[in-house]
Design a protein around this motif. Sequence first.
Motif, PDB file in Angstrom:
ATOM      1  N   ALA A   1       6.344 -58.738  52.843  1.00 49.10           N
ATOM      2  CA  ALA A   1       7.017 -59.622  51.887  1.00 49.10           C
ATOM      3  C   ALA A   1       8.307 -60.174  52.476  1.00 49.10           C
ATOM      4  CB  ALA A   1       7.295 -58.873  50.588  1.00 49.10           C
ATOM      5  N   ALA A   2       9.054 -59.342  53.182  1.00 49.17           N
ATOM      6  CA  ALA A   2      10.298 -59.799  53.804  1.00 49.17           C
ATOM      7  C   ALA A   2      10.031 -60.845  54.877  1.00 49.17           C
ATOM      8  CB  ALA A   2      11.045 -58.605  54.399  1.00 49.17           C
ATOM      9  N   LEU A   3       8.969 -60.650  55.640  1.00 54.93           N
ATOM     10  CA  LEU A   3       8.617 -61.634  56.668  1.00 54.93           C
ATOM     11  C   LEU A   3       8.181 -62.954  56.029  1.00 54.93           C
ATOM     12  CD1 LEU A   3       6.754 -59.362  59.247  1.00 54.93           C
ATOM     13  CD2 LEU A   3       8.993 -60.453  59.514  1.00 54.93           C
ATOM     14  N   ARG A   4       7.462 -62.882  54.923  1.00 57.81           N
ATOM     15  CA  ARG A   4       7.098 -64.118  54.218  1.00 57.81           C
ATOM     16  C   ARG A   4       8.347 -64.843  53.731  1.00 57.81           C
ATOM     17  NH1 ARG A   4       3.266 -60.756  51.747  1.00 57.81           N
ATOM     18  NH2 ARG A   4       4.365 -60.830  49.747  1.00 57.81           N
ATOM     19  N   LEU A   5       9.341 -64.071  53.283  1.00 56.59           N
ATOM     20  CA  LEU A   5      10.577 -64.662  52.786  1.00 56.59           C
ATOM     21  C   LEU A   5      11.288 -65.454  53.878  1.00 56.59           C
ATOM     22  CD1 LEU A   5      12.854 -64.968  50.664  1.00 56.59           C
ATOM     23  CD2 LEU A   5      13.730 -62.749  51.433  1.00 56.59           C
ATOM     24  N   VAL A   6      11.471 -64.854  55.038  1.00 55.76           N
ATOM     25  CA  VAL A   6      12.231 -65.544  56.087  1.00 55.76           C
ATOM     26  C   VAL A   6      11.403 -66.623  56.775  1.00 55.76           C
ATOM     27  CG1 VAL A   6      13.766 -63.576  56.443  1.00 55.76           C
ATOM     28  CG2 VAL A   6      11.695 -63.759  57.824  1.00 55.76           C
ATOM     29  N   GLU A   7      10.086 -66.485  56.746  1.00 50.77           N
ATOM     30  CA  GLU A   7       9.246 -67.547  57.306  1.00 50.77           C
ATOM     31  C   GLU A   7       9.251 -68.771  56.409  1.00 50.77           C
ATOM     32  OE1 GLU A   7       5.518 -65.587  57.833  1.00 50.77           O
ATOM     33  OE2 GLU A   7       6.215 -64.408  59.563  1.00 50.77           O
ATOM     34  N   ALA A   8       9.221 -68.538  55.100  1.00 46.76           N
ATOM     35  CA  ALA A   8       9.248 -69.661  54.152  1.00 46.76           C
ATOM     36  C   ALA A   8      10.638 -70.274  54.040  1.00 46.76           C
ATOM     37  CB  ALA A   8       8.768 -69.194  52.780  1.00 46.76           C
ATOM     38  N   HIS A   9      11.654 -69.457  54.297  1.00 47.76           N
ATOM     39  CA  HIS A   9      13.047 -69.912  54.148  1.00 47.76           C
ATOM     40  C   HIS A   9      13.850 -69.463  55.376  1.00 47.76           C
ATOM     41  CE1 HIS A   9      12.166 -70.816  49.910  1.00 47.76           C
ATOM     42  NE2 HIS A   9      11.564 -69.630  49.875  1.00 47.76           N
ATOM     43  N   PRO A  10      13.725 -70.164  56.487  1.00 50.55           N
ATOM     44  CA  PRO A  10      14.383 -69.734  57.732  1.00 50.55           C
ATOM     45  C   PRO A  10      15.903 -69.657  57.648  1.00 50.55           C
ATOM     46  CG  PRO A  10      12.723 -71.432  58.154  1.00 50.55           C
ATOM     47  CD  PRO A  10      12.903 -71.365  56.673  1.00 50.55           C
TER      48      PRO A  10
ATOM     49  N   PRO B   1      14.005 -47.171  50.657  1.00 50.19           N
ATOM     50  CA  PRO B   1      13.504 -46.423  51.816  1.00 50.19           C
ATOM     51  C   PRO B   1      13.018 -47.308  52.961  1.00 50.19           C
ATOM     52  CG  PRO B   1      12.715 -45.420  49.787  1.00 50.19           C
ATOM     53  CD  PRO B   1      13.351 -46.729  49.408  1.00 50.19           C
ATOM     54  N   TYR B   2      12.763 -48.584  52.691  1.00 47.88           N
ATOM     55  CA  TYR B   2      12.227 -49.483  53.709  1.00 47.88           C
ATOM     56  C   TYR B   2      13.277 -50.479  54.212  1.00 47.88           C
ATOM     57  CZ  TYR B   2       8.635 -47.650  50.676  1.00 47.88           C
ATOM     58  OH  TYR B   2       7.895 -46.813  49.898  1.00 47.88           O
ATOM     59  N   ALA B   3      14.520 -50.317  53.806  1.00 47.64           N
ATOM     60  CA  ALA B   3      15.561 -51.282  54.165  1.00 47.64           C
ATOM     61  C   ALA B   3      15.746 -51.377  55.678  1.00 47.64           C
ATOM     62  CB  ALA B   3      16.879 -50.915  53.490  1.00 47.64           C
ATOM     63  N   ALA B   4      15.754 -50.246  56.360  1.00 45.93           N
ATOM     64  CA  ALA B   4      15.943 -50.263  57.811  1.00 45.93           C
ATOM     65  C   ALA B   4      14.784 -50.964  58.506  1.00 45.93           C
ATOM     66  CB  ALA B   4      16.106 -48.840  58.339  1.00 45.93           C
ATOM     67  N   ASP B   5      13.578 -50.772  57.994  1.00 46.44           N
ATOM     68  CA  ASP B   5      12.409 -51.429  58.577  1.00 46.44           C
ATOM     69  C   ASP B   5      12.452 -52.939  58.339  1.00 46.44           C
ATOM     70  OD1 ASP B   5      10.779 -48.925  59.314  1.00 46.44           O
ATOM     71  OD2 ASP B   5      11.247 -48.612  57.205  1.00 46.44           O
ATOM     72  N   ILE B   6      12.918 -53.341  57.162  1.00 48.18           N
ATOM     73  CA  ILE B   6      13.049 -54.765  56.853  1.00 48.18           C
ATOM     74  C   ILE B   6      14.102 -55.407  57.750  1.00 48.18           C
ATOM     75  CG2 ILE B   6      13.800 -56.387  55.058  1.00 48.18           C
ATOM     76  CD1 ILE B   6      12.526 -54.416  53.023  1.00 48.18           C
ATOM     77  N   ARG B   7      15.196 -54.702  57.953  1.00 47.34           N
ATOM     78  CA  ARG B   7      16.252 -55.192  58.839  1.00 47.34           C
ATOM     79  C   ARG B   7      15.715 -55.396  60.263  1.00 47.34           C
ATOM     80  NH1 ARG B   7      20.432 -57.882  61.046  1.00 47.34           N
ATOM     81  NH2 ARG B   7      21.883 -56.582  62.211  1.00 47.34           N
ATOM     82  N   ARG B   8      14.961 -54.426  60.752  1.00 51.64           N
ATOM     83  CA  ARG B   8      14.421 -54.511  62.103  1.00 51.64           C
ATOM     84  C   ARG B   8      13.400 -55.647  62.214  1.00 51.64           C
ATOM     85  NH1 ARG B   8      13.949 -51.187  66.556  1.00 51.64           N
ATOM     86  NH2 ARG B   8      15.101 -49.551  65.478  1.00 51.64           N
ATOM     87  N   ALA B   9      12.562 -55.803  61.194  1.00 49.48           N
ATOM     88  CA  ALA B   9      11.501 -56.807  61.254  1.00 49.48           C
ATOM     89  C   ALA B   9      12.031 -58.227  61.130  1.00 49.48           C
ATOM     90  CB  ALA B   9      10.468 -56.538  60.160  1.00 49.48           C
ATOM     91  N   THR B  10      13.065 -58.414  60.326  1.00 54.37           N
ATOM     92  CA  THR B  10      13.560 -59.768  60.045  1.00 54.37           C
ATOM     93  C   THR B  10      14.803 -60.148  60.823  1.00 54.37           C
ATOM     94  OG1 THR B  10      14.968 -59.050  58.203  1.00 54.37           O
ATOM     95  CG2 THR B  10      12.654 -59.607  57.699  1.00 54.37           C
ATOM     96  N   GLY B  11      15.550 -59.149  61.305  1.00 51.08           N
ATOM     97  CA  GLY B  11      16.812 -59.426  61.973  1.00 51.08           C
ATOM     98  C   GLY B  11      17.933 -59.788  61.022  1.00 51.08           C
ATOM     99  N   ARG B  12      17.703 -59.678  59.711  1.00 51.49           N
ATOM    100  CA  ARG B  12      18.726 -60.014  58.714  1.00 51.49           C
ATOM    101  C   ARG B  12      19.357 -58.747  58.137  1.00 51.49           C
ATOM    102  NH1 ARG B  12      15.178 -64.131  60.301  1.00 51.49           N
ATOM    103  NH2 ARG B  12      15.712 -66.111  59.250  1.00 51.49           N
TER     104      ARG B  12
END
Length: 248
Positions: A181-190, A204-215
């Motif tokens: 979902a986070a990747l869809r967010l940044v792909e749709a809204h760069p 619990p997934y915040a660190a993984d989202i940070r790593r995956a998106t760079g945000r």
Amino acid sequence: MTTHGGKTVFGATVGILMLNTRFPRIPGDIGNAATWPFPVQYKVVRSATPDNVVRGDATPLLAAFIEAGQELVDLGCDGIATNCGFLVPFQDHMSHALGVPVASSSLLQAGLIQQSLPADRSLGILTISSETLTSAHLDAAGIAGDTPIMGTRATSHFTTQVLGDAEEIDFDRARADNIAAALRLVEAHPRVGAILLECTNMVPYAADIRRATGRPVFSIYTYLLWFQAGLLPRRFPSELDDPRTSAP
């Protein structure tokens, strides 16, 4: 020196109002007490469930939240939080009724996060239910209506198990749902420069989202760390403990 009382419980300044659930809560989740680096007190609002708060009309539950919040204040809490971002419309009512600071939703951080970003970047919101996160929720948190929002899919394991209050959750699948979902967010809204997690079960997934998106990723965890630091400021030593400047 005489020490004064006046309340039942000491040392736990933050009280957290919980929906009535049975699903497992791993560290990082607001409902796992081991998440917090400080003591917290909990109170379950029995009439509130994930489904009737997130997908239904939570308005009839306001009185129950105020009553439960008052019990926590009476016990000794100096500030009250809730465990669902969708309760942000209760913010003003609860703070007025309880007479203490209230952190009803992680969404209340939005303005500060947006101000911290470069002018050409925007805040993006990740939610468990984009279908029911309405303008009323955004308005209550002071969030612009054109803010990018992405939800975990309604049929995803994370969404169905949390909102369905399942007794079992496959946390690897839930993690994958949040990252996707986070990747869809940044792909749709760069231009999204930071992500705010509406759902307290996403922490619990915040660190993984940070790593995956760079945000940078903000959540109820970042919010309540700030909240508690104001309720009970750290007391620093009054002496300078530095071997280079201390007298022998």
